[in-house]
Design a protein around this motif. Structure first.
Motif, PDB file in Angstrom:
ATOM      1  N   TRP A   1      40.533  36.537  39.160  1.00 31.21           N
ATOM      2  CA  TRP A   1      40.810  37.204  40.405  1.00 31.21           C
ATOM      3  C   TRP A   1      41.225  38.525  40.382  1.00 31.21           C
ATOM      4  CZ3 TRP A   1      46.089  38.253  42.155  1.00 31.21           C
ATOM      5  CH2 TRP A   1      46.253  38.694  43.425  1.00 31.21           C
ATOM      6  N   GLY A   2      42.108  38.960  39.015  1.00 32.93           N
ATOM      7  CA  GLY A   2      42.527  40.477  38.775  1.00 32.93           C
ATOM      8  C   GLY A   2      41.298  41.031  38.130  1.00 32.93           C
ATOM      9  N   ASN A   3      40.304  40.396  37.600  1.00 30.70           N
ATOM     10  CA  ASN A   3      39.253  41.145  37.144  1.00 30.70           C
ATOM     11  C   ASN A   3      38.319  41.552  38.011  1.00 30.70           C
ATOM     12  OD1 ASN A   3      40.210  41.099  34.307  1.00 30.70           O
ATOM     13  ND2 ASN A   3      38.849  39.341  34.008  1.00 30.70           N
ATOM     14  N   ASP A   4      38.166  40.594  39.145  1.00 19.48           N
ATOM     15  CA  ASP A   4      37.398  40.991  40.325  1.00 19.48           C
ATOM     16  C   ASP A   4      37.848  42.206  41.064  1.00 19.48           C
ATOM     17  OD1 ASP A   4      35.501  39.083  39.619  1.00 19.48           O
ATOM     18  OD2 ASP A   4      36.370  37.529  40.907  1.00 19.48           O
ATOM     19  N   TRP A   5      39.277  41.973  41.205  1.00 14.32           N
ATOM     20  CA  TRP A   5      39.714  43.474  41.911  1.00 14.32           C
ATOM     21  C   TRP A   5      39.624  44.457  41.016  1.00 14.32           C
ATOM     22  CZ3 TRP A   5      40.628  44.945  46.361  1.00 14.32           C
ATOM     23  CH2 TRP A   5      41.055  43.887  47.332  1.00 14.32           C
ATOM     24  N   VAL A   6      39.633  44.702  39.951  1.00 13.28           N
ATOM     25  CA  VAL A   6      39.139  45.779  38.951  1.00 13.28           C
ATOM     26  C   VAL A   6      37.798  46.144  39.314  1.00 13.28           C
ATOM     27  CG1 VAL A   6      38.916  46.709  36.609  1.00 13.28           C
ATOM     28  CG2 VAL A   6      41.239  45.448  37.088  1.00 13.28           C
ATOM     29  N   MET A   7      36.849  45.158  39.143  1.00 13.64           N
ATOM     30  CA  MET A   7      35.446  45.567  39.384  1.00 13.64           C
ATOM     31  C   MET A   7      35.282  45.946  40.828  1.00 13.64           C
ATOM     32  SD  MET A   7      32.300  44.607  41.203  1.00 13.64           S
ATOM     33  CE  MET A   7      32.756  43.171  41.663  1.00 13.64           C
ATOM     34  N   MET A   8      36.060  45.652  42.010  1.00  5.57           N
ATOM     35  CA  MET A   8      35.804  46.203  43.222  1.00  5.57           C
ATOM     36  C   MET A   8      36.400  47.575  43.217  1.00  5.57           C
ATOM     37  SD  MET A   8      34.091  44.354  45.063  1.00  5.57           S
ATOM     38  CE  MET A   8      34.179  44.376  46.899  1.00  5.57           C
ATOM     39  N   ALA A   9      37.663  47.683  42.867  1.00  2.00           N
ATOM     40  CA  ALA A   9      38.472  49.135  42.700  1.00  2.00           C
ATOM     41  C   ALA A   9      37.365  50.000  42.034  1.00  2.00           C
ATOM     42  CB  ALA A   9      39.625  48.952  42.327  1.00  2.00           C
ATOM     43  N   ASN A  10      36.991  49.758  40.924  1.00  3.13           N
ATOM     44  CA  ASN A  10      35.917  50.846  40.267  1.00  3.13           C
ATOM     45  C   ASN A  10      34.739  50.984  40.909  1.00  3.13           C
ATOM     46  OD1 ASN A  10      37.088  51.647  37.443  1.00  3.13           O
ATOM     47  ND2 ASN A  10      36.956  49.261  37.056  1.00  3.13           N
ATOM     48  N   ARG A  11      34.276  49.876  41.621  1.00  2.47           N
ATOM     49  CA  ARG A  11      33.154  50.053  42.461  1.00  2.47           C
ATOM     50  C   ARG A  11      33.030  51.180  43.435  1.00  2.47           C
ATOM     51  NH1 ARG A  11      28.980  46.608  42.574  1.00  2.47           N
ATOM     52  NH2 ARG A  11      27.421  46.702  44.008  1.00  2.47           N
ATOM     53  N   TYR A  12      34.447  51.443  44.206  1.00  2.00           N
ATOM     54  CA  TYR A  12      34.327  52.453  45.106  1.00  2.00           C
ATOM     55  C   TYR A  12      35.302  53.455  44.873  1.00  2.00           C
ATOM     56  CZ  TYR A  12      32.213  48.434  47.651  1.00  2.00           C
ATOM     57  OH  TYR A  12      31.316  47.461  47.729  1.00  2.00           O
ATOM     58  N   LYS A  13      35.631  53.809  43.250  1.00  2.00           N
ATOM     59  CA  LYS A  13      36.876  54.531  43.072  1.00  2.00           C
ATOM     60  C   LYS A  13      36.379  56.109  43.551  1.00  2.00           C
ATOM     61  CE  LYS A  13      36.007  54.995  38.139  1.00  2.00           C
ATOM     62  NZ  LYS A  13      36.515  54.737  36.996  1.00  2.00           N
TER      63      LYS A  13
ATOM     64  N   ASN B   1      44.947  55.777  42.976  1.00  2.00           N
ATOM     65  CA  ASN B   1      45.126  56.093  44.221  1.00  2.00           C
ATOM     66  C   ASN B   1      45.298  55.222  45.380  1.00  2.00           C
ATOM     67  OD1 ASN B   1      45.293  58.866  43.230  1.00  2.00           O
ATOM     68  ND2 ASN B   1      43.245  58.716  42.844  1.00  2.00           N
ATOM     69  N   LEU B   2      44.669  53.932  44.995  1.00  2.00           N
ATOM     70  CA  LEU B   2      44.799  52.972  46.049  1.00  2.00           C
ATOM     71  C   LEU B   2      45.950  52.374  46.691  1.00  2.00           C
ATOM     72  CD1 LEU B   2      41.851  50.604  45.052  1.00  2.00           C
ATOM     73  CD2 LEU B   2      41.749  52.143  47.076  1.00  2.00           C
ATOM     74  N   LEU B   3      46.274  52.459  47.974  1.00  2.00           N
ATOM     75  CA  LEU B   3      47.260  51.694  48.482  1.00  2.00           C
ATOM     76  C   LEU B   3      47.163  50.073  48.001  1.00  2.00           C
ATOM     77  CD1 LEU B   3      47.576  53.250  52.096  1.00  2.00           C
ATOM     78  CD2 LEU B   3      48.941  53.600  50.298  1.00  2.00           C
ATOM     79  N   ILE B   4      48.189  49.670  47.770  1.00  2.00           N
ATOM     80  CA  ILE B   4      48.347  48.159  47.498  1.00  2.00           C
ATOM     81  C   ILE B   4      49.050  47.486  48.389  1.00  2.00           C
ATOM     82  CG2 ILE B   4      48.938  46.189  45.863  1.00  2.00           C
ATOM     83  CD1 ILE B   4      46.766  48.230  44.692  1.00  2.00           C
ATOM     84  N   ILE B   5      48.183  46.778  49.158  1.00  2.00           N
ATOM     85  CA  ILE B   5      48.731  45.806  50.252  1.00  2.00           C
ATOM     86  C   ILE B   5      48.945  44.091  49.886  1.00  2.00           C
ATOM     87  CG2 ILE B   5      48.320  45.071  52.700  1.00  2.00           C
ATOM     88  CD1 ILE B   5      46.410  47.818  52.613  1.00  2.00           C
ATOM     89  N   ILE B   6      50.344  44.083  50.006  1.00  2.00           N
ATOM     90  CA  ILE B   6      50.705  42.771  49.598  1.00  2.00           C
ATOM     91  C   ILE B   6      51.074  41.884  51.039  1.00  2.00           C
ATOM     92  CG2 ILE B   6      52.151  41.467  48.343  1.00  2.00           C
ATOM     93  CD1 ILE B   6      52.262  43.646  46.252  1.00  2.00           C
ATOM     94  N   GLU B   7      50.350  40.932  51.277  1.00  2.00           N
ATOM     95  CA  GLU B   7      50.828  39.989  52.386  1.00  2.00           C
ATOM     96  C   GLU B   7      52.082  39.087  51.857  1.00  2.00           C
ATOM     97  OE1 GLU B   7      47.843  38.517  54.673  1.00  2.00           O
ATOM     98  OE2 GLU B   7      46.534  40.148  54.456  1.00  2.00           O
ATOM     99  N   GLY B   8      52.506  38.661  52.808  1.00  2.00           N
ATOM    100  CA  GLY B   8      53.482  37.665  52.566  1.00  2.00           C
ATOM    101  C   GLY B   8      52.942  36.093  52.597  1.00  2.00           C
TER     102      GLY B   8
ATOM    103  N   THR C   1      57.362  46.412  42.055  1.00  2.00           N
ATOM    104  CA  THR C   1      57.455  47.819  41.461  1.00  2.00           C
ATOM    105  C   THR C   1      56.187  48.449  41.010  1.00  2.00           C
ATOM    106  OG1 THR C   1      59.912  47.452  40.751  1.00  2.00           O
ATOM    107  CG2 THR C   1      58.697  49.233  39.811  1.00  2.00           C
ATOM    108  N   LEU C   2      55.808  49.241  41.553  1.00  2.00           N
ATOM    109  CA  LEU C   2      54.517  49.663  41.145  1.00  2.00           C
ATOM    110  C   LEU C   2      54.427  50.964  40.391  1.00  2.00           C
ATOM    111  CD1 LEU C   2      52.155  48.956  44.374  1.00  2.00           C
ATOM    112  CD2 LEU C   2      52.585  47.416  42.476  1.00  2.00           C
ATOM    113  N   MET C   3      53.531  51.390  39.654  1.00  2.00           N
ATOM    114  CA  MET C   3      53.508  52.615  38.961  1.00  2.00           C
ATOM    115  C   MET C   3      53.707  53.626  40.013  1.00  2.00           C
ATOM    116  SD  MET C   3      50.830  52.039  35.884  1.00  2.00           S
ATOM    117  CE  MET C   3      49.684  52.045  37.041  1.00  2.00           C
ATOM    118  N   GLY C   4      53.085  53.555  41.177  1.00  2.00           N
ATOM    119  CA  GLY C   4      53.184  54.814  42.338  1.00  2.00           C
ATOM    120  C   GLY C   4      53.835  54.289  43.381  1.00  2.00           C
TER     121      GLY C   4
END
Length: 193
Positions: A73-85, A135-142, A169-172
């Motif tokens: 799941w984490g690796n897939d998120w990295v792939m998608m974030a890289n795809r559109y960065k 630079n991406l906003l990280i949206i965390i649902e409850g 606590t995110l880096m940004g």
């Protein structure tokens, strides 16, 4: 969707024949390109793990790690974030839609086990910001549901109540967005607010 190399069915894209013969991810790419070219901001969203309607108990879409590992799941998120960065109109990543229980297990916020949504969201957010796009906003649902949402059984909608005592606590720090789903049919006793 992102690992499916089969072309979408023609009747799925009947209104948009230019998508015939494309994979689901290629269709997604085309939609992102068209939306952002017209000035829309886009938030990537992991709505389900399986390409089917969600939100039944035991549909393999209850949690981020229901039908895959947390690492995948984490690796897939990295792939998608890289795809559109390189597209500045892709502005956010909504990590997972309506985290909820499966037949036997409730997700939790901060217990440190394999269904700890707090830890999983922190893991994916860190991977996205460190390995792909800070630079991406990280949206965390409850957490959407715990217990059995049937009258007579203990249940509730804790959504973001855990963030009151244990927040991410995110880096940004200016990149964190919390999100909760509220539906009129759940009533005020199950708002999670």
């Amino acid at each position: 969707m992102i690992h499916d190399t089969t072309a979408v069915l023609d009747y799925w894209v009947q209104a948009n024949p230019q998508f015939r013969g494309m994979t689901p991810l290629q269709v997604y790419d085309a939609c992102i390109k068209a939306l952002t070219a017209r000035g829309f901001a886009v938030i990537l969203n992991n709505h389900t793990n399986k390409s089917r309607w969600c939100c039944g108990v035991n549909d393999d879409n209850e949690r981020w790690n229901e039908s895959q590992t947390a690492e995948q799941w984490g690796n897939d998120w990295v792939m998608m974030a890289n795809r559109y960065k390189d597209n500045p109109r892709v502005v956010g990543a909504d990590l997972y839609n309506e985290v909820r229980r499966d037949v036997l297990v409730d997700p939790n916020w901060g217990w440190g086990n394999d269904v700890d949504w707090y830890a999983a969201a922190q893991y994916a957010a860190d991977k996205i910001h460190l390995e792909a796009n800070p630079n991406l906003l990280i949206i965390i649902e409850g957490i959407n549901w715990v217990g059995l949402p049937i009258d007579g059984f203990p249940h509730g909608r804790p959504t973001l109540s855990g963030a009151e005592f244990l927040s991410h606590t995110l880096m940004g720090s200016d990149k964190l967005v919390y999100s909760a789903h509220f539906y009129s049919y759940t009533g005020p006793n199950h708002s999670g607010a």
